[in-house]
Design a protein around this motif. Sequence first.
Motif, short mmCIF file in Angstrom:
data_model
loop_
_atom_site.label_atom_id
_atom_site.label_comp_id
_atom_site.label_asym_id
_atom_site.label_seq_id
_atom_site.Cartn_x
_atom_site.Cartn_y
_atom_site.Cartn_z
N PHE A 31 -3.43 11.91 -18.33
CA PHE A 31 -4.05 11.01 -19.30
C PHE A 31 -5.56 11.25 -19.27
N PRO A 32 -6.00 12.31 -19.93
CA PRO A 32 -7.44 12.64 -19.89
C PRO A 32 -8.31 11.55 -20.52
N ASP A 33 -7.76 10.73 -21.38
CA ASP A 33 -8.55 9.70 -22.05
C ASP A 33 -8.63 8.40 -21.22
N ALA A 34 -7.97 8.39 -20.07
CA ALA A 34 -7.99 7.16 -19.25
C ALA A 34 -9.40 6.89 -18.76
N LYS A 35 -9.78 5.63 -18.73
CA LYS A 35 -11.14 5.24 -18.33
C LYS A 35 -11.21 4.81 -16.86
N ILE A 36 -10.24 5.26 -16.08
CA ILE A 36 -10.24 4.94 -14.63
C ILE A 36 -10.70 6.18 -13.88
N SER A 37 -11.75 6.04 -13.11
CA SER A 37 -12.30 7.17 -12.35
C SER A 37 -11.65 7.21 -10.95
N PRO A 38 -11.69 8.39 -10.30
CA PRO A 38 -11.18 8.51 -8.92
C PRO A 38 -11.86 7.53 -7.96
N LEU A 39 -13.17 7.24 -8.20
CA LEU A 39 -13.87 6.31 -7.33
C LEU A 39 -13.30 4.90 -7.44
N GLN A 40 -12.94 4.51 -8.66
CA GLN A 40 -12.34 3.19 -8.85
C GLN A 40 -10.96 3.12 -8.17
#
Length: 210
Positions: free
Chosen positions: A50-59
């Motif tokens: 899901f490249p459009d997801a707004k969740i980053s690895p840091l989150q």
Amino acid sequence: MSVNPMTYEAQFFGFTPQTCMLRVYIAFQDYLFEMMLVVEGVILKKLEGFPDAKISPLQIRKSTEKFLLFMKERFDQLFSKMEEVLLQLVLNVPKHVLLPEDKVHEQYPYTKEQFQALKEEIDQLQQQYKAEASAGQALLAEIEEQKCVQAELEKILQWFDGLESICRAHGTSNFKESFAFLAQNSKKLQDALKDVEKKGKKLQISDQLA
């Protein structure tokens, strides 16, 4: 963790129950951490689709740490109850159970007063033993000294035997007569020695005058 030393249990099992529980706790905790890392890895892999997801690895990492903290708090509560049950019902030696090396206490029970009296008696016996050992050493030293004296006496007796043999050879068999004979001979030897000394002095004077 329990602060009760549980020394008898450690003697019975060969390890302290607290050490056993600590190892179980560490093993569960390590498994929990590993499980959280696996879950985090699965979530990150799913997000790649899901490249459009707004969740980053840091989150995701922060959420994983928060969930891990929540799980650890619940785990500590459950483990505390489990530890209490295991220490009381599983890793606890009942009061009526004795180790093989402690069976003698069951056969010969002693009160504290009796044990103290027995200890005092043992101390007295040890002191008596030390005193007797010291006396024995002194007695051995005295025996050695007596042996030396006896050896000297035997030498003197041998000397008297030889002296008596000499006296018998000269016709005196009585011991008193032997001493009288020796005294007479000694007197004769002394007189002869004096006579020799006088003659020697006269000869010296004659030589000097010549």
